[in-house]
Design an enzyme around this catalytic site. Structure first.
Site, PDB file in Angstrom:
ATOM      1  N   ASP A  10     -10.374  10.920  -5.119  1.00 18.63           N
ATOM      2  CA  ASP A  10     -11.577  11.738  -5.195  1.00 18.63           C
ATOM      3  C   ASP A  10     -11.369  12.926  -6.127  1.00 18.63           C
ATOM      4  O   ASP A  10     -12.239  13.793  -6.240  1.00 18.63           O
ATOM      5  CB  ASP A  10     -12.007  12.219  -3.799  1.00 18.63           C
ATOM      6  N   ASP A  68       0.865  -1.185   0.000  1.00 17.98           N
ATOM      7  CA  ASP A  68       0.000   0.000   0.000  1.00 17.98           C
ATOM      8  C   ASP A  68       0.900   1.234   0.000  1.00 17.98           C
ATOM      9  O   ASP A  68       1.610   1.501   0.981  1.00 17.98           O
ATOM     10  CB  ASP A  68      -0.915  -0.014   1.223  1.00 17.98           C
ATOM     11  N   GLU A  95       5.040   5.114   3.614  1.00 14.16           N
ATOM     12  CA  GLU A  95       4.552   6.471   3.892  1.00 14.16           C
ATOM     13  C   GLU A  95       5.750   7.404   4.025  1.00 14.16           C
ATOM     14  O   GLU A  95       6.765   7.040   4.635  1.00 14.16           O
ATOM     15  CB  GLU A  95       3.708   6.474   5.175  1.00 14.16           C
ATOM     16  N   LYS A 122      -1.299  22.473  -8.124  1.00 13.13           N
ATOM     17  CA  LYS A 122      -0.570  23.451  -8.932  1.00 13.13           C
ATOM     18  C   LYS A 122       0.236  22.739 -10.017  1.00 13.13           C
ATOM     19  O   LYS A 122       0.887  21.735  -9.761  1.00 13.13           O
ATOM     20  CB  LYS A 122       0.373  24.270  -8.055  1.00 13.13           C
ATOM     21  N   ASP A 132      -1.713  12.442  -2.665  1.00 15.27           N
ATOM     22  CA  ASP A 132      -1.710  13.903  -2.656  1.00 15.27           C
ATOM     23  C   ASP A 132      -1.886  14.407  -4.087  1.00 15.27           C
ATOM     24  O   ASP A 132      -1.102  14.050  -4.974  1.00 15.27           O
ATOM     25  CB  ASP A 132      -0.386  14.407  -2.076  1.00 15.27           C
ATOM     26  N   ASN A 180      10.719   7.705   0.789  1.00 15.16           N
ATOM     27  CA  ASN A 180      10.213   8.321  -0.431  1.00 15.16           C
ATOM     28  C   ASN A 180      10.121   7.211  -1.466  1.00 15.16           C
ATOM     29  O   ASN A 180      11.130   6.783  -2.021  1.00 15.16           O
ATOM     30  CB  ASN A 180      11.168   9.431  -0.880  1.00 15.16           C
TER      31      ASN A 180
END
Length: 213
Positions: A154, A40, A65, A122, A118, A92
């Site tokens: 989403d 994940d 993460e 921009k 995320d 990372n």
């Protein structure tokens, strides 16, 4: 246990997140390290995997993460719950996914999930998005044949970009005819998915399969 407060956004391109990764010895992490693995990416607080692991004891789970305090919290929860088939790693992922997957026993990567990454709205920040061609290629290299990749967001633009990046790689095909997969194929939903659906907002999902190119 007190809930850790952390920044919602961190820049994966900053030097802070380029530090060398420290890999565990997997036989000390999992009671059965050769079991099929569910990876994940961007696991946040890890609740999705902490709830999945007891349901599937014959599978191992690894959450990645970039926000270290969340990884510490998730591993503490894992220890408290005494779950022998789930662990969390701070790194990372775009720098070290191949290093991580190469260090694992061969032919165990069975499933990859990337859920609500995320969006980096921009245009100048979009190079920070997690699904990049090198990430896709590393997954293609290590995922077992017929293994699955589940993507959801989403933000429609982000979902479309993730799908495009995977489908441009000849190792992947979409497992459904509809543009978007109608429901989550897993019995556990992430916190973000629950919050989105509670607001009656859409979730854009795609289920992919690895094939022989």
């Amino acid at each position: 246990m007190a809930r850790v407060r952390v920044r919602q956004h961190v820049n994966p391109l900053s030097a802070k997140y380029s530090q060398p990764i420290i890999l565990p010895k997997w036989y000390t992490v999992y009671s059965s390290p050769d079991q099929p693995l569910h990876l994940d990416i961007g696991c946040g607080r890890g609740k999705f995997l902490l709830n999945m692991a007891p349901l599937y004891p014959k599978m191992n789970f690894l959450g990645i993460e970039i926000r270290e305090p969340l990884v510490i919290e998730a591993n503490q929860q894992c220890d408290r719950l005494q779950l022998p088939n789930v662990s969390f790693l701070f790194c990372n992922i775009n720098l070290y996914i191949d290093t991580i997957l190469t260090s694992l026993p061969p032919n165990i990567l069975n499933c990859v999930t990337i859920q609500f990454p995320d969006p980096w709205f921009k245009r100048s920040h979009q190079k920070r998005r997690v699904v990049q061609p090198d990430l896709v290629q590393a997954i293609a290299t290590h995922l077992v044949e017929n293994g699955s990749v589940f993507l959801q967001s989403d933000v429609k633009e982000v979902a479309e970009e993730m799908v495009d990046n995977f489908l441009v790689n000849s190792s992947f095909q979409q497992q459904h005819q509809e543009t978007w997969f109608p429901e989550n194929p897993f019995p556990i939903a992430t916190e973000r998915e629950v919050a989105t659906l509670n607001k009656n907002q859409p979730v854009y999902r795609v289920l992919l399969q690895k094939i022989n190119p």
